[in-house]
Design an enzyme around this catalytic site. Structure first.
Site, PDB file in Angstrom:
ATOM      1  N   HIS A 138      -2.595  -3.992 -10.935  1.00  0.00           N
ATOM      2  CA  HIS A 138      -3.336  -2.818 -11.394  1.00  0.00           C
ATOM      3  C   HIS A 138      -3.715  -2.978 -12.856  1.00  0.00           C
ATOM      4  CE1 HIS A 138      -2.494  -0.408  -7.782  1.00  0.00           C
ATOM      5  NE2 HIS A 138      -1.431  -1.176  -7.720  1.00  0.00           N
ATOM      6  N   CYS A 183       0.861  -1.190   0.000  1.00  0.00           N
ATOM      7  CA  CYS A 183       0.000   0.000   0.000  1.00  0.00           C
ATOM      8  C   CYS A 183       0.893   1.234   0.000  1.00  0.00           C
ATOM      9  CB  CYS A 183      -0.905  -0.010   1.226  1.00  0.00           C
ATOM     10  SG  CYS A 183      -1.998   1.439   1.318  1.00  0.00           S
ATOM     11  N   GLU A 236     -10.459   0.719  -6.095  1.00  0.00           N
ATOM     12  CA  GLU A 236      -9.489  -0.183  -5.470  1.00  0.00           C
ATOM     13  C   GLU A 236     -10.075  -1.567  -5.202  1.00  0.00           C
ATOM     14  OE1 GLU A 236      -6.870   0.626  -2.326  1.00  0.00           O
ATOM     15  OE2 GLU A 236      -6.743   2.779  -2.749  1.00  0.00           O
ATOM     16  N   GLY A 239      -1.290   2.622  -7.247  1.00  0.00           N
ATOM     17  CA  GLY A 239      -2.016   2.914  -8.492  1.00  0.00           C
ATOM     18  C   GLY A 239      -1.429   4.100  -9.240  1.00  0.00           C
ATOM     19  N   CYS A 258      -4.485   6.430  -4.476  1.00  0.00           N
ATOM     20  CA  CYS A 258      -3.885   5.091  -4.424  1.00  0.00           C
ATOM     21  C   CYS A 258      -2.411   5.243  -4.832  1.00  0.00           C
ATOM     22  CB  CYS A 258      -4.619   4.150  -5.387  1.00  0.00           C
ATOM     23  SG  CYS A 258      -3.955   2.472  -5.418  1.00  0.00           S
TER      24      CYS A 258
END
Ligand SMILES: N[C@H](CCC[C@H](N)C(=O)O)C(=O)O
Length: 263
Positions: free
Chosen positions: A146, A68, A195, A207, A204
């Site tokens: 992703h 994350c 997400e 991302g 994100c």
């Protein structure tokens, strides 16, 4: 049970120091914005045998993710501000490997963190069929999966339809985070994200790295340059190097301390 609510550009998590045996269930319960505290998930921080600290992240639906980006910046802030370390260069163990953090402070508080996010693996674009029509996505691995789709205008991005459906598209056997990207110029993009495990979030980090890596691969943005990624919750600076490594710089903020009744 003590949690600290923190966010990176509005991508908010509940941080807990130690291991939580029922983290998945707790994340589902406490992430609820009415019957819980409200968050995009839970992040646990604990000592590590191979790094300075170890982090684990659980999405709002209880699923555990490998990494994350917004969360790891807050992990750096958490351990420094709360006195677990006085060092400003840290290695954090994650399920997708070790990540190096550089902390910047004002006074004795961390305000901004740069993270070496490791190599982004960009795959060939693939045309996927969805209920809402076909969409060309570029799969990118940033420790987590992703699917990046380029759009003409980010305000029209089909978040609640195509984005929601892409999360569990059969092409991605473990699910996927879906990003919609509008390229503004060679150093600026706008991005919105659905997400995996949390739905639409304000930002994100992984991302944003995936989006820049896909844009560089498509020759829409420049490698080795600071790219500004404009998200619902604010801006991240991402630089993708020639070897595919992504460097991410952004803020980390503490909202409040929370005591949760143990039932
Ligand atoms: N939902 C993601 C994990 C959180 C990633 C995101 N919040 C970030 O800042 O990178 C996944 O299931 O892979």
């Amino acid at each position: 049970m003590h949690f600290t609510k923190m966010h990176g550009l509005g991508n908010d998590y509940l941080y807990y120091y130690g291991e939580l045996k029922n983290a998945a269930v707790l994340s589902q319960k406490l992430s609820d914005r009415h019957f819980g505290i409200g968050s995009d998930g839970i992040i646990t921080i604990s000592p590590s045998r191979t790094a300075d600290f170890k982090m684990r992240i659980f999405n709002a639906d209880g699923s555990e993710a490998m990494m994350c980006g917004n969360g790891i910046r807050c992990v750096g802030k958490y351990v420094f501000d709360k006195g677990y370390t006085d060092r400003k260069k840290l290695i954090i163990e994650t399920l997708s490997g070790h990540r190096e953090l550089t902390l910047r402070t004002i006074g004795n508080k961390v305000t901004e963190v740069t993270v070496d996010m490791g190599k982004c693996i960009v795959y060939k674009p693939v045309l996927l069929a969805t209920t809402y029509g076909k969409v060309m996505v570029t799969p990118v691995m940033v420790g987590n999966p992703h699917a990046v789709a380029f759009v003409e205008n980010i305000t029209d991005a089909p978040m609640d339809t195509m984005g929601k459906e892409l999360e569990h598209h059969p092409y991605f056997k473990n699910g996927v985070n879906a990003e919609f990207v509008q390229v503004i110029d060679r150093n600026t993009i706008k991005m919105r994200v659905w997400e995996r495990g949390s739905g639409i979030t304000m930002a994100c980090g992984t991302g944003a790295c995936a989006s820049v890596a896909a844009a560089v691969r498509a020759n829409l943005c420049d490698k080795d340059q600071e790219i500004t990624v404009c998200l619902d919750g604010g801006r991240l600076n991402i630089k993708v190097l020639s070897d595919g490594t992504a460097m991410m710089t952004g803020p980390a903020e503490t909202i409040c301390e929370c005591e949760v009744e143990e039932k």
